[in-house]
Design a protein around this motif. Structure first.
Motif, PDB file in Angstrom:
ATOM      1  N   PHE A   5       1.552  -0.400   7.771  1.00 27.62           N
ATOM      2  CA  PHE A   5       2.185  -1.995   8.012  1.00 27.62           C
ATOM      3  C   PHE A   5       0.962  -3.009   7.436  1.00 27.62           C
ATOM      4  O   PHE A   5       0.986  -3.862   7.845  1.00 27.62           O
ATOM      5  N   GLY A   6      -0.327  -2.110   7.825  1.00 25.01           N
ATOM      6  CA  GLY A   6      -1.750  -2.642   7.801  1.00 25.01           C
ATOM      7  C   GLY A   6      -1.977  -3.879   7.132  1.00 25.01           C
ATOM      8  O   GLY A   6      -2.629  -5.081   7.043  1.00 25.01           O
ATOM      9  N   LEU A   7      -1.200  -3.737   5.784  1.00 26.10           N
ATOM     10  CA  LEU A   7      -1.361  -4.351   3.899  1.00 26.10           C
ATOM     11  C   LEU A   7      -0.345  -5.793   4.245  1.00 26.10           C
ATOM     12  O   LEU A   7      -0.388  -6.163   3.330  1.00 26.10           O
TER      13      LEU A   7
ATOM     14  N   ASP B 292       0.888  -1.344   0.126  1.00 24.20           N
ATOM     15  CA  ASP B 292       0.169  -0.026  -0.474  1.00 24.20           C
ATOM     16  C   ASP B 292       0.887   1.127   0.004  1.00 24.20           C
ATOM     17  O   ASP B 292       0.737   2.093   0.972  1.00 24.20           O
ATOM     18  N   ILE B 293       2.007   1.797  -0.678  1.00 23.48           N
ATOM     19  CA  ILE B 293       2.527   2.316  -1.388  1.00 23.48           C
ATOM     20  C   ILE B 293       1.613   4.057  -1.707  1.00 23.48           C
ATOM     21  O   ILE B 293       1.248   3.148  -2.854  1.00 23.48           O
ATOM     22  N   LYS B 294       1.474   4.785  -1.587  1.00 28.06           N
ATOM     23  CA  LYS B 294       0.652   5.803  -1.759  1.00 28.06           C
ATOM     24  C   LYS B 294       1.717   7.490  -0.697  1.00 28.06           C
ATOM     25  O   LYS B 294       1.999   7.225   0.693  1.00 28.06           O
ATOM     26  N   THR B 295       0.928   8.023  -0.978  1.00 26.84           N
ATOM     27  CA  THR B 295       1.941   9.771  -0.807  1.00 26.84           C
ATOM     28  C   THR B 295       1.328   9.716   0.976  1.00 26.84           C
ATOM     29  O   THR B 295       1.837  10.097   1.306  1.00 26.84           O
TER      30      THR B 295
ATOM     31  N   THR C 242       5.343  -5.044  -7.533  1.00 30.33           N
ATOM     32  CA  THR C 242       3.815  -4.231  -7.419  1.00 30.33           C
ATOM     33  C   THR C 242       4.319  -3.026  -6.419  1.00 30.33           C
ATOM     34  O   THR C 242       3.616  -2.179  -6.587  1.00 30.33           O
ATOM     35  N   ASP C 243       5.287  -3.563  -5.162  1.00 35.01           N
ATOM     36  CA  ASP C 243       4.997  -2.511  -4.429  1.00 35.01           C
ATOM     37  C   ASP C 243       6.728  -1.380  -5.438  1.00 35.01           C
ATOM     38  O   ASP C 243       5.830  -0.003  -4.893  1.00 35.01           O
ATOM     39  N   VAL C 244       7.051  -1.786  -6.440  1.00 37.90           N
ATOM     40  CA  VAL C 244       7.210  -0.926  -7.549  1.00 37.90           C
ATOM     41  C   VAL C 244       6.600  -0.035  -8.171  1.00 37.90           C
ATOM     42  O   VAL C 244       7.295   1.478  -7.744  1.00 37.90           O
ATOM     43  N   PHE C 245       5.738  -1.065  -8.388  1.00 35.54           N
ATOM     44  CA  PHE C 245       5.020  -0.028  -9.615  1.00 35.54           C
ATOM     45  C   PHE C 245       4.337   1.232  -8.805  1.00 35.54           C
ATOM     46  O   PHE C 245       4.052   1.794  -9.556  1.00 35.54           O
ATOM     47  N   SER C 246       4.012   1.024  -7.148  1.00 34.69           N
ATOM     48  CA  SER C 246       3.092   1.734  -6.552  1.00 34.69           C
ATOM     49  C   SER C 246       4.513   2.834  -6.608  1.00 34.69           C
ATOM     50  O   SER C 246       3.527   4.348  -6.211  1.00 34.69           O
ATOM     51  N   TYR C 247       5.317   2.342  -5.919  1.00 36.18           N
ATOM     52  CA  TYR C 247       6.250   3.731  -5.342  1.00 36.18           C
ATOM     53  C   TYR C 247       6.781   4.381  -7.245  1.00 36.18           C
ATOM     54  O   TYR C 247       7.094   5.518  -7.456  1.00 36.18           O
ATOM     55  N   GLY C 248       6.568   4.447  -8.546  1.00 34.65           N
ATOM     56  CA  GLY C 248       6.631   4.783  -9.686  1.00 34.65           C
ATOM     57  C   GLY C 248       5.716   5.290  -9.407  1.00 34.65           C
ATOM     58  O   GLY C 248       5.866   6.544  -9.751  1.00 34.65           O
ATOM     59  N   VAL C 249       4.456   5.809  -9.220  1.00 33.54           N
ATOM     60  CA  VAL C 249       3.633   6.528  -9.669  1.00 33.54           C
ATOM     61  C   VAL C 249       3.536   7.160  -8.542  1.00 33.54           C
ATOM     62  O   VAL C 249       3.708   8.727  -8.460  1.00 33.54           O
TER      63      VAL C 249
END
Length: 699
Positions: free
Chosen positions: A514-516, A495-498, A552-559
């Motif tokens: 870190f709930g997910l 759940d990487i997001k701003t 999948t974390d890398v994708f979220s980081y890219g966003v």
């Protein structure tokens, strides 16, 4: 757990002794399969749909054709993944076929004003799930030879809403409804000129399609939404569909356009079957039994004894079954309770560092969890600012995360506690303690005075300079490299997001929530889980399969990186405030036009290092590549941002991804969270050339 296992052994033995024979089980399965069904798009998940061709999901609706230039061609279909039974066992005649009713709302829109219309949309029932034919008047259902792809064309039943007069199909007008049976040439047609309905108007239109097998009649009703169902149909056909509705069939929608652009969208739909006959010959069997009993002369006493024996023969198994169900219910309930106690309990000695707080002191520090102390809300709880009295006159400030539904969130609480308690990194939010008293689930973190990156980035005015933004991107890359490759066990955040990136007193980034998260060994593949996270940040393959990986974390980081550079949210409105714009698509388009630097946040007023901006934008696009194999590892990203390596080449055109659909998120969840497109599995360059049977997700 061990104590509960012996109690399950009698269950297994009893289940074995009372299990029906194979033939009976097969009969039960057949009977269960042949039953009336009810489908509502509001309750469907992504896994319940098969997307073909150019079809895609957006805002909870299904788009069937693309917005393309003129001239162009496009075709797409969407089907329910599970088949629908239209016949009962041993059904032979027309009345043994189920009746059905479909209701759906759709929009046919021509984005190029003044251009000719497209070809229309169709509701269909097909024997095959991979039904996609040619564009144009074939409506994506049939090909030029008259057969359907992967299924017998002769068995397809379709109701077309046609906006193109095709002389080769004997169309009466460019605004008509027709019934197609195994062919694009309609067996019955109704011109809509007198009905007041213009299919090409762009208005939301609702259609009702009713078939009554007993009357052998199909009727179609049309109205501009949200008007109620009209009293008179626009098309009424006496037709026997029993030759076409053979056993299990697939229900769906299809549309196509050729030579000009026309967009076809299904907003919502319901479908149900009814009057499906029960197992054949059941009524005749009962009548024969009745006649036989009346014809035979049986002495009264003998008949009485037989009735008593019959009653015992029936009541005995029933009583045994009731006892079995009760015994199973009690045993399973105890097993669940025991498992819950084992899973939900954790010992303080297992946690090195964080201490257990009492509920009393946390309640006092947050003024009884008062609303004035709320500093944020997440998927699994609310975060409060807590002022804890210390030695002398000092006060320590914490952030306390409180689960809003303790009985539902214990697994997330335990996951977050077990993951973050053993991690140490300068860019991680430090866990200070925990509490599970009075049915509450509480986590205590160090307090971040500057709030979340989301607030800093999108607040008015924006408080982050370019050097601070670059530091944020580098810091999160560093901590993700630590989680993915430097821990004893890999940690997938998911759940990487701003809003989950916090800023300390020096505006340094700290990754939290870190709930997910999930722990896994480095030499093991990720297990499949329910798709969870935030739309707009989810990688295509994760939404499709539910399998979380480092990529999948890398994708979220890219966003997140693109947000930092551009100052735009993952899904945002265009400059006119109307259409949703996908951030990754927008940046990639500028890159393709050699205008990448124009993606920089205008609020920076040009006060940034051009080389750093381009470097970070290219890193963001590399990480947000739809193909997970092309994304860099986070260790490589750290090297790039530290100028120890050059960014990987980024293609000018955003790559496409094709795969089958099997994700579990509800369509309404997809609509609520973002507005991304979830697209069908056919090549955009050649819509009639399938790559797979499922859908692809394009961001």
């Amino acid at each position: 757990m061990a104590a509960a296992v012996p109690r399950l052994l009698p269950l297994l033995l009893l289940l074995t002794l009372t299990a029906p024979p194979a033939a009976a089980a097969a009969a039960l399965a057949t009977a269960a399969a042949a039953k009336n069904v009810s489908i509502d798009s509001a309750t469907l998940s992504f896994a319940d749909l098969t997307l073909l061709g150019d079809s895609f999901l957006r805002n909870g609706s299904v788009g069937l054709t693309r917005d393309t230039g003129v001239p162009s061609s496009s075709a797409g279909s969407v089907l329910c993944t599970q088949p629908v039974a239209f016949r009962g066992p041993n059904a032979t005649d027309a009345t043994a076929v189920a009746s059905f009713a479909a209701r759906f709302s759709f929009v046919i829109d021509n984005p190029n004003a003044g251009a000719a219309g497209g070809d229309g949309i169709a509701f269909f029932v097909s024997p095959g799930r991979a039904t996609l034919g040619a564009t144009g008047g074939y409506l994506g259902l049939f090909n030029s030879s008259g057969s359907a792809k992967n299924g017998s064309a002769a068995a397809i039943v379709a109701v077309e809403f046609d906006t193109m007069a095709n002389p080769e199909f004997a169309d009466t007008s460019d605004n008509h409804v027709g019934l197609d049976l195994g062919s694009p040439v309609s067996v019955a047609v109704a011109d809509l000129a007198a009905s007041g309905i213009d299919l090409r108007s762009g208005n939301l239109t609702t259609a009702w399609i009713d078939y009554r097998s007993a009357d052998r009649r199909l009727e179609v009703f049309l109205s501009y939404a949200p008007a109620p169902k009209p009293k008179r149909p626009v098309l009424s056909v006496a037709v026997d569909l029993s030759p076409y509705l053979n056993g299990a069939m697939y229900v769906g929608f299809s549309a196509s356009t050729e030579g000009s652009t026309q967009q076809h969208t299904i907003k919502e739909w319901t479908f149900q079957t009814f009057d499906l006959p029960s197992t054949a010959n059941s009524s005749s069997f009962e009548s024969n039994a009745t006649s036989n009993s009346s014809d035979q002369a049986v002495p009264t006493s003998t008949a009485h004894h037989k009735r008593v024996g019959l009653a015992l023969g029936i009541l005995g198994p029933v009583a045994l079954a009731v006892a079995f169900v009760f015994f199973a219910w009690v045993s399973i309930r105890k097993l669940i309770q025991l498992t819950a106690r084992n899973d939900g309990a954790f010992s303080p000695e297992l946690l090195k560092g964080p201490r257990k707080f009492s509920y009393k002191e946390l309640s006092a520090a947050t003024k009884g969890f008062h609303a004035s102390r709320v500093v944020g809300k997440g998927a699994f709880g609310t975060v409060y600012k807590a002022a804890m009295p210390g030695a002398a006159t000092t006060t320590t400030t914490y952030a306390v995360k409180r689960s809003t539904q303790a009985h539902q969130s214990r697994s997330e609480f335990v996951a977050e506690l077990s993951v973050i308690a053993c991690l140490r990194h300068k860019n991680l939010v430090q866990l200070e303690g925990w509490c599970d008293d009075k049915g509450e689930l509480l986590l205590v973190y160090e307090y971040m005075p500057n709030g979340s990156l989301d607030r800093a980035l999108y607040g008015e005015p924006c408080t982050l300079s370019w050097p601070q933004r670059y530091t944020v991107a580098a810091g999160i890359a560093s901590v993700l490299s630590y989680l993915h490759q430097e821990c004893e066990q890999r940690v997938i955040h998911r759940d990487i997001k701003t809003s989950n990136i916090l800023l300390d007193g020096n505006l340094s980034p700290r990754l939290g929530d870190f709930g997910l998260a999930r722990l896994m060994d480095h030499n093991k593949s990720p297990v499949s889980t329910l798709t969870a996270g935030t739309m707009g940040y989810l990688a295509p393959e994760y939404l499709q399969s539910g399998k979380a990986t480092e990529q999948t974390d890398v994708f979220s980081y890219g966003v997140v990186v693109l947000e930092v550079c551009c100052g735009r949210r993952p899904i945002d409105k265009d400059d006119s405030g109307g259409k949703n714009v996908n951030l990754v698509d927008w940046v990639w388009r500028l890159h393709g036009e050699d205008r990448l630097i124009e993606a920089a946040d205008a609020r920076l007023a040009g006060e940034f290092d051009r080389d750093e901006m381009l470097r970070l934008l290219l890193v963001g696009l590399s990480c947000a590549n739809p193909n997970c194999e092309e994304r860099p590892a986070m260790r490589r990203v750290v090297q790039i941002l530290n100028r120890e390596a050059e960014p990987a080449p980024v293609p000018r055109k955003k790559p496409l991804l094709v795969f089958s659909s099997s994700a579990s998120m509800k369509l309404q969840e997809i609509a609520f969270s973002c507005g991304d497109d979830v697209r069908g599995g056919y090549s955009v360059a050649n819509p009639t050339s399938p790559k797979s049977e499922g859908g692809d997700i394009e961001r």
